[in-house]
Structure formats: C-alpha cells, structure tokens
Motif scaffolding. Structure first.
Motif, PDB file in Angstrom:
ATOM      1  N   ARG A   1       0.844  -1.203   0.000  1.00 57.58           N
ATOM      2  CA  ARG A   1       0.000   0.000   0.000  1.00 57.58           C
ATOM      3  C   ARG A   1       0.886   1.262   0.000  1.00 57.58           C
ATOM      4  O   ARG A   1       0.659   2.194  -0.759  1.00 57.58           O
ATOM      5  CB  ARG A   1      -0.915  -0.035   1.231  1.00 57.58           C
ATOM      6  N   GLU A   2       1.906   1.258   0.853  1.00 59.93           N
ATOM      7  CA  GLU A   2       2.831   2.400   0.890  1.00 59.93           C
ATOM      8  C   GLU A   2       3.521   2.606  -0.450  1.00 59.93           C
ATOM      9  O   GLU A   2       3.662   3.728  -0.924  1.00 59.93           O
ATOM     10  CB  GLU A   2       3.897   2.192   1.974  1.00 59.93           C
ATOM     11  N   GLN A   3       3.969   1.518  -1.055  1.00 58.87           N
ATOM     12  CA  GLN A   3       4.634   1.609  -2.355  1.00 58.87           C
ATOM     13  C   GLN A   3       3.694   2.176  -3.417  1.00 58.87           C
ATOM     14  O   GLN A   3       4.106   2.943  -4.282  1.00 58.87           O
ATOM     15  CB  GLN A   3       5.145   0.229  -2.792  1.00 58.87           C
ATOM     16  N   SER A   4       2.411   1.783  -3.356  1.00 56.90           N
ATOM     17  CA  SER A   4       1.420   2.323  -4.302  1.00 56.90           C
ATOM     18  C   SER A   4       1.301   3.830  -4.140  1.00 56.90           C
ATOM     19  O   SER A   4       1.257   4.571  -5.130  1.00 56.90           O
ATOM     20  CB  SER A   4       0.043   1.697  -4.067  1.00 56.90           C
ATOM     21  N   VAL A   5       1.253   4.283  -2.901  1.00 58.29           N
ATOM     22  CA  VAL A   5       1.119   5.718  -2.625  1.00 58.29           C
ATOM     23  C   VAL A   5       2.360   6.453  -3.124  1.00 58.29           C
ATOM     24  O   VAL A   5       2.261   7.473  -3.835  1.00 58.29           O
ATOM     25  CB  VAL A   5       0.898   5.957  -1.110  1.00 58.29           C
ATOM     26  N   ILE A   6       3.548   5.926  -2.801  1.00 60.94           N
ATOM     27  CA  ILE A   6       4.808   6.560  -3.212  1.00 60.94           C
ATOM     28  C   ILE A   6       4.897   6.637  -4.735  1.00 60.94           C
ATOM     29  O   ILE A   6       5.195   7.674  -5.318  1.00 60.94           O
ATOM     30  CB  ILE A   6       6.021   5.778  -2.646  1.00 60.94           C
ATOM     31  N   ARG A   7       4.609   5.516  -5.371  1.00 62.19           N
ATOM     32  CA  ARG A   7       4.711   5.430  -6.821  1.00 62.19           C
ATOM     33  C   ARG A   7       3.748   6.400  -7.509  1.00 62.19           C
ATOM     34  O   ARG A   7       4.092   7.047  -8.506  1.00 62.19           O
ATOM     35  CB  ARG A   7       4.411   3.994  -7.246  1.00 62.19           C
ATOM     36  N   THR A   8       2.542   6.489  -6.996  1.00 62.20           N
ATOM     37  CA  THR A   8       1.558   7.398  -7.591  1.00 62.20           C
ATOM     38  C   THR A   8       2.031   8.836  -7.420  1.00 62.20           C
ATOM     39  O   THR A   8       1.928   9.647  -8.357  1.00 62.20           O
ATOM     40  CB  THR A   8       0.166   7.195  -6.955  1.00 62.20           C
ATOM     41  N   ALA A   9       2.563   9.167  -6.251  1.00 66.31           N
ATOM     42  CA  ALA A   9       3.077  10.522  -6.013  1.00 66.31           C
ATOM     43  C   ALA A   9       4.210  10.842  -6.984  1.00 66.31           C
ATOM     44  O   ALA A   9       4.274  11.931  -7.551  1.00 66.31           O
ATOM     45  CB  ALA A   9       3.553  10.657  -4.573  1.00 66.31           C
ATOM     46  N   GLN A  10       5.089   9.867  -7.209  1.00 67.74           N
ATOM     47  CA  GLN A  10       6.247  10.100  -8.078  1.00 67.74           C
ATOM     48  C   GLN A  10       5.878  10.166  -9.551  1.00 67.74           C
ATOM     49  O   GLN A  10       6.377  11.010 -10.287  1.00 67.74           O
ATOM     50  CB  GLN A  10       7.269   8.961  -7.907  1.00 67.74           C
ATOM     51  N   ARG A  11       4.993   9.244  -9.987  1.00 66.84           N
ATOM     52  CA  ARG A  11       4.777   9.092 -11.431  1.00 66.84           C
ATOM     53  C   ARG A  11       3.497   9.730 -11.945  1.00 66.84           C
ATOM     54  O   ARG A  11       3.433  10.141 -13.101  1.00 66.84           O
ATOM     55  CB  ARG A  11       4.776   7.601 -11.797  1.00 66.84           C
ATOM     56  N   ARG A  12       2.437   9.703 -11.139  1.00 68.64           N
ATOM     57  CA  ARG A  12       1.153  10.250 -11.582  1.00 68.64           C
ATOM     58  C   ARG A  12       0.506  11.059 -10.466  1.00 68.64           C
ATOM     59  O   ARG A  12      -0.591  10.725  -9.997  1.00 68.64           O
ATOM     60  CB  ARG A  12       0.215   9.110 -12.020  1.00 68.64           C
ATOM     61  N   PRO A  13       1.183  12.123 -10.045  1.00 73.91           N
ATOM     62  CA  PRO A  13       0.635  12.914  -8.928  1.00 73.91           C
ATOM     63  C   PRO A  13      -0.774  13.448  -9.218  1.00 73.91           C
ATOM     64  O   PRO A  13      -1.536  13.673  -8.286  1.00 73.91           O
ATOM     65  CB  PRO A  13       1.654  14.051  -8.771  1.00 73.91           C
TER      66      PRO A  13
END
Ligand code: ADE
Length: 244
Positions: free
Chosen positions: A209-221
């Motif tokens: 879940r954390e990785q999903s949040v981080i990844r979305t922030a980085q790639r598709r904010p």
C-alpha cells in the motif's frame, strides 16, 4: 458481451483480437467479436464508400449510406438498438471508469472512421458516445476500438482467470500498482525487498500500500486528487511529489 465493429479493415481488428486473453475469452464463449465490413454496404458497383467533401478541402469523407447500412445490419441481427461508440479525437478521453460503465452493456457497436472522417448526418443519427483514446491523431478508429475492447473485456467475469486481479490493479482506486518481483532472489546485484520474503502477510500488505502511494506521487501525482488516502498516507505522498 457482444462487440460489433463497423470497419473498412475487418481483418485488422479480428487478427488483433483473436489472440491472447481476448482470444481465449472468445474461445471460451465469454464474449463475441464480429467485424462488419462497411464496404459490403457500398451503394455503387465500384464498391466506393468515400467521396469528396462539400465546400472543398483536402481528403475524402466516408459516406452516410454504407455506414448506416452496416449499423442497420447489427440492429436487425440483434433485434436491439445498442450503444454506438464513434472513435474520434473529438470524443471524451477513454478511462477506466468508462470501461466499467461499458462493461455493463449486452451489445456494443464500435464505428471506425477513416480518411478525413464520416458524413456528419449519419453520426447524428446513430452515435451515442464519442470516445478518444488520447490527444493524438491516428489514421483510423480500429486501434482505438481494439484498445477499448481489450480494457472492457478484462472486466467481464471469467475473462481473467483470477477474478480479483482486475480489482486490485492500477487505477481501480486511483493508485498505481506496487512493484512486484519473481525469482531469482538476486538479479544484477539487486535483491528482492526483504519484507516480501518474510511471509508476514499483514506487513507485506502494508508495504504494498505504501509503495502504491509513493509510486503514484512520483509518477502520476495528478491521480492523487481522486485517491482516498489516510492522513498518514497523505504525508507520505507529499514527501515523494516531484519538485519542479
Ligand atoms: N481516430 C483517430 N485518432 C483517434 C484517437 N486518438 N482516439 C480515437 N479515435 C481516433
């Protein structure tokens, strides 16, 4: 679900859709795909379906008659008046939520344009939805129709063997998917994250879940606006937003 594609290039869509997961779904009778050749409804002995535009200008336009004939053949065959999707850069941009909405239909008709487009009068009469797959211009509507059929098909129960996997993937809750790993444990000097080897299910879920949040922030904010996050997750996302 029955897909009906009105096109000048039936072999293009049928070859593309008869393979892979959609092809398997067709074999398993979970859906049908039929291509209707608009040229079969030409109204002259030369089988022409296009003509010059009134008012001048470059290029040819598909005529109303053959397109209407192809559409009528679907109405007669199904005994229904299904939604008709016209693929066009002028349409609403296709999205996961649109795929979910279309997946509820019994029949769907895709109208693929070519040349400079289609006579406006037949569009007014038969089209219920104008859809674009993105802000770029393609040579015809076949690839967009195939894109949409792929996205809709995988939402039909039984098409993906794993019924839950369609739910958890990218976009379902406006978060991107977490990174995944398979064997070997170490490759090019890179190890699989320790936590995934722990067998501790709750910790693995938390990490993902954390990785999903981080990844979305980085790639598709841009997606974060629609995602439902806890206060803690919002803080986490903030740390990973790209800096201009
Ligand atoms: N036809 C040509 N370009 C298109 C696009 N981007 N989306 C849908 N249909 C199209």
């Amino acid at each position: 679900m029955n897909f009906h594609i009105l096109t000048l290039f039936p072999e293009m869509v049928m070859n593309g859709l008869n393979t892979s997961i959609v092809g398997r779904a067709i074999n398993n009778q979970l859906l049908t795909v039929e291509a209707i050749n608009i040229r079969d409804f030409a109204e002259n002995k030369h089988n022409r379906v296009d003509d010059y535009t009134y008012g001048g200008g470059a290029g040819m336009l598909m005529q109303a008659g053959p397109v209407y004939g192809a559409y009528q053949s679907v109405v007669e065959k199904t005994g229904k008046t299904p939604r008709v999707i016209y693929l066009s850069p002028q349409g609403q941009t296709f999205s996961q939520s649109m795929a979910e909405e279309f997946a509820k239909e019994e029949e769907l008709v895709f109208l693929c344009g070519h040349y400079e487009g289609i006579d406006e009068r037949v569009l007014e009469e038969i089209v219920t939805d104008y859809v674009s797959i993105g802000d770029y211009v393609l040579t015809g509507g076949e690839l967009p129709a195939m894109v949409m059929i792929d996205a809709i098909s995988r939402l039909i129960p039984g098409v993906l063997h794993n019924d839950t996997s369609a739910e958890f993937e990218s976009f379902q809750d406006n978060l991107l998917e977490y990174p995944q790993y398979t064997r070997p444990e170490e490759w090019h000097g890179k190890k699989v994250p320790e936590i995934l080897m722990s067998g501790h299910h709750a910790n693995v879920e938390k990490w993902r879940r954390e990785q999903s949040v981080i990844r979305t922030a980085q790639r598709r904010p841009d997606l974060l606006e629609k995602a439902v996050l806890t206060e803690k997750e919002k803080e986490l996302a903030k740390k990973y937003l790209p800096t201009e």
